[in-house]
Write a protein that holds these residues in place. Structure first.
Motif, short mmCIF file in Angstrom:
data_model
loop_
_atom_site.label_atom_id
_atom_site.label_comp_id
_atom_site.label_asym_id
_atom_site.label_seq_id
_atom_site.Cartn_x
_atom_site.Cartn_y
_atom_site.Cartn_z
N GLU A 13 46.13 39.71 44.84
CA GLU A 13 46.37 38.47 44.18
C GLU A 13 46.39 37.14 44.76
O GLU A 13 45.96 36.04 44.21
CB GLU A 13 47.90 38.72 43.64
CG GLU A 13 48.27 37.28 42.56
CD GLU A 13 49.71 37.73 41.85
OE1 GLU A 13 50.26 36.63 41.47
OE2 GLU A 13 50.05 38.84 41.98
N ASN A 14 46.69 37.18 45.96
CA ASN A 14 46.62 35.80 46.95
C ASN A 14 45.33 35.59 47.14
O ASN A 14 44.99 34.35 46.71
CB ASN A 14 47.34 35.86 47.94
CG ASN A 14 48.86 36.19 47.95
OD1 ASN A 14 49.55 35.46 46.97
ND2 ASN A 14 49.50 36.80 48.87
N ASN B 26 46.28 24.72 40.50
CA ASN B 26 46.48 25.61 41.54
C ASN B 26 46.02 27.06 40.87
O ASN B 26 45.93 27.96 41.55
CB ASN B 26 47.87 25.89 41.65
CG ASN B 26 48.34 24.73 42.50
OD1 ASN B 26 47.80 24.15 43.50
ND2 ASN B 26 49.37 23.94 42.15
N SER B 27 45.64 27.06 39.52
CA SER B 27 45.02 28.41 39.21
C SER B 27 44.22 28.08 37.91
O SER B 27 44.03 26.94 37.38
CB SER B 27 46.40 29.12 38.63
OG SER B 27 46.93 28.42 37.60
N TRP C 202 39.72 31.17 42.89
CA TRP C 202 39.88 30.38 41.90
C TRP C 202 39.96 29.12 42.36
O TRP C 202 39.52 27.76 41.74
CB TRP C 202 40.87 30.79 40.65
CG TRP C 202 40.52 31.76 40.10
CD1 TRP C 202 41.13 33.24 40.05
CD2 TRP C 202 39.16 32.29 39.45
NE1 TRP C 202 40.22 33.97 39.58
CE2 TRP C 202 39.44 33.67 38.93
CE3 TRP C 202 38.27 31.63 38.93
CZ2 TRP C 202 38.22 34.22 38.47
CZ3 TRP C 202 36.99 32.09 38.41
CH2 TRP C 202 37.15 33.52 38.08
N GLN C 203 41.04 28.57 43.52
CA GLN C 203 41.14 27.35 43.85
C GLN C 203 40.01 26.50 44.24
O GLN C 203 39.56 25.51 44.20
CB GLN C 203 42.39 27.41 44.77
CG GLN C 203 43.57 27.52 44.20
CD GLN C 203 44.80 27.50 45.27
OE1 GLN C 203 44.66 28.13 46.33
NE2 GLN C 203 46.21 27.33 44.88
N LYS D 153 37.03 37.72 36.09
CA LYS D 153 38.16 38.17 37.00
C LYS D 153 38.13 39.81 36.78
O LYS D 153 38.64 40.47 37.80
CB LYS D 153 39.53 38.17 36.12
CG LYS D 153 40.90 38.54 36.38
CD LYS D 153 41.98 38.23 35.48
CE LYS D 153 43.34 38.81 35.94
NZ LYS D 153 43.76 38.16 37.18
N GLU E 179 42.35 36.39 45.20
CA GLU E 179 42.01 36.01 43.88
C GLU E 179 42.38 34.50 43.58
O GLU E 179 41.63 33.61 43.12
CB GLU E 179 42.72 37.13 42.62
CG GLU E 179 42.34 36.53 41.27
CD GLU E 179 42.79 37.27 40.36
OE1 GLU E 179 43.25 36.94 39.29
OE2 GLU E 179 42.89 38.69 40.32
N LYS E 180 43.72 34.19 43.86
CA LYS E 180 44.12 32.89 43.65
C LYS E 180 43.17 31.67 44.28
O LYS E 180 42.74 30.71 43.95
CB LYS E 180 45.73 32.72 43.69
CG LYS E 180 46.13 31.38 43.63
CD LYS E 180 47.76 31.19 43.94
CE LYS E 180 48.22 29.83 43.82
NZ LYS E 180 49.76 29.73 44.17
#
Length: 508
Positions: free
Chosen positions: A368-369, A255-256, A375-376, A361, A371-372
């Motif tokens: 933040e959401n 998840n990250s 990556w997912q 990054k 960015e997450k």
């Protein structure tokens, strides 16, 4: 192939054999393996001072021929530690007084690899050691960063310094952990061998065994070289080794990026627990253009050295008489060779700069959401496996596509924070995933990160050049400086590529 590519120029005129080599061969013979009578190989001291000892062939070998087979008894791994009473008592004490009484889910634990370290150290200082002649054939020091002067490490570019310091931190953490365990155990043990081991368990000796094992090991599955009783004991002391737990095909469930990096480390940890050392074969040098390979033969439980197989796609490599036998340690870039083995290759076809989570990054400007989600998406689409650039092809497609995704999120930040549902956002990305849509903006991001690297590497070169004359005479310094220069060449070539409109457009 140590010390860059210089070993290619070696001419073996005298075939010098030193005392250590003779004693190693005598030890093998004493244990019912007369390697000299096999007459296929010989171990010598190379005339090239940059290479040390090496293995030569005594005759010509056709492709896919067996050069030598090392019997199962010479595969040294953790199972041999179970034959030493003092170590078994230590593992039992650890199991009863530490493992069972503590929640160690996220803490340091003893491993199969630690058992191999302890075995080698115990045998090194045991006057009646069965393995002493083999152990003393190993180098007394190494050229890996654990042996570097700290001043050299402090002045490396961040790209190298981060991984070097991470490895040294792990080494120090493991040393302190095992040292404290041994000290506690020694209070209740009456075994003289344990007492001897505790007395000799200092940072210098642990550094030696840590580098000896990690730079000279082969790998074999636990079920191949250990019997069921050994595996039962290992599971009791160190936990069940489920090799599939470390497979990166599970990365799709991450998840990250933090979870992905943890999975990478777990995969490497599991691989390290499959280490074994093989006398004589541990002197085989590395080449990306190897003429042989080593593999475990399950049918007769031996580790077999074979000449390369015949190929229709590349020039077949023969093993000729009086030539050195090379294997490959893996398709490693120079940073890996530098950290793991203490050498680099001047012309390394696998060399590249690989950007990581921390580097990229800095380019992300969204919340933040978002960015997450970037990556997912990158993990699930296997972009993370090759975020690199090299001399031959420039940036990888995965890197370009990830930069494209970053730009999309940066550019559409307001839209992505509107009432549009996450589902529609995801499907929009899915539709365009296999196209790089904004190559000019991708170039800007690519140049930004390259120029940051260039600044860091040039600063490192300036700092290294300002070090003392004594340090600059060492091999560690010369290798480190040359590595920084080689990576600067990759950076410059990729900056020039990105600034050339025609060549840049051809990438897409």
């Amino acid at each position: 192939m140590n010390r860059w590519d210089k070993c290619k120029a070696v001419c073996f005129r005298s075939f010098k054999v030193d005392k250590i080599v003779k004693e190693l061969c005598d030890w093998l013979k004493e244990n019912d393996f007369d390697i000299e009578s096999k007459s296929s190989l010989r171990l010598i001291q190379s005339e090239n001072i940059f290479e040390g000892r090496c293995v030569l062939s005594n005759k010509n070998f056709e492709p896919n021929s067996t050069l030598i087979e090392f019997p199962h008894q010479f595969l040294i791994n953790y199972r041999l530690s179970f034959k030493i009473q003092g170590l078994v008592e230590f593992f039992e004490w650890y199991n009863e007084n530490y493992l069972k009484k503590n929640n160690l889910e996220n803490h340091l634990k003893l491993s199969r690899l630690d058992a191999l370290y302890l075995l080698i150290l115990e045998q090194r200082f045991n006057p009646n050691s069965h393995l002493s002649k083999f152990i003393y054939s190993m180098p007394q020091s190494y050229d890996t960063p654990e042996y570097f002067d700290k001043v050299i490490i402090d002045n490396l570019p961040q790209y190298l310094k981060f991984d070097v310091e991470k490895r040294i931190d792990k080494f120090n953490l493991k040393f302190n952990f095992v040292k404290n365990l041994l000290a506690e155990f020694s209070k209740i043990s009456t075994d003289k061998k344990v007492e001897n081991l505790v007395e000799n368990f200092n940072k210098e000796n642990f550094r030696w065994v840590f580098c000896s094992v990690n730079s000279r090991c082969f790998h074999a599955k636990e079920t191949e070289i250990c019997d069921q009783d050994d595996i039962v004991l290992a599971n009791k002391y160190f936990g069940v080794l489920n090799e599939s737990d470390g497979e990166l095909n599970r990365s799709i469930n991450c998840n990250s990026m933090e979870e992905y990096e943890e999975l990478n480390e777990k995969s490497e940890e599991i691989r390290n627990n499959l280490c074994c050392i093989i006398p004589y074969l541990d002197f085989l040098n590395h080449s990306n253009d190897s003429n042989a390979y080593a593999v475990f033969n399950e049918s007769d439980k031996s580790y077999t050295l074979k000449s390369q197989e015949q190929s229709d796609f590349s020039e077949t490599k023969l093993v000729n008489k009086d030539e050195q036998v090379y294997i490959t340690y893996g398709h490693h870039d120079n940073k890996t060779l530098y950290i793991e083995y203490g050498f680099i290759l001047e012309e390394n076809i696998y060399d590249k700069i690989t950007f990581n989570f921390r580097d990229l990054k800095k380019l992300i400007q969204t919340d933040e959401n978002s960015e997450k989600f970037i990556w997912q998406c990158a993990i699930q689409k296997n972009l993370i496996n090759d975020l690199s650039c090299n001399k031959q092809e420039g940036p990888s497609w995965s890197l370009l596509k990830l930069l494209d995704l970053i730009h999309i999120f940066n550019d559409d930040f307001k839209l992505l924070n509107s009432k549009q549902s996450k589902k529609s956002k995801n499907s929009n990305l899915e539709l365009n995933f296999y196209d790089i849509q904004h190559f000019n903006f991708v170039k800007e991001l690519f140049l930004r990160i390259l120029n940051n690297f260039k600044k860091d590497f040039i600063g490192s070169l300036d700092r290294l050049n300002a070090l003392s004359v004594n340090l600059k005479e060492t091999y560690h310094f010369k290798m480190s400086k040359r590595l920084v220069e080689l990576y600067l060449e990759i950076i410059e070539l990729n900056i020039n590529l990105a600034n050339d409109e025609q060549r840049w457009a051809m990438l897409f």
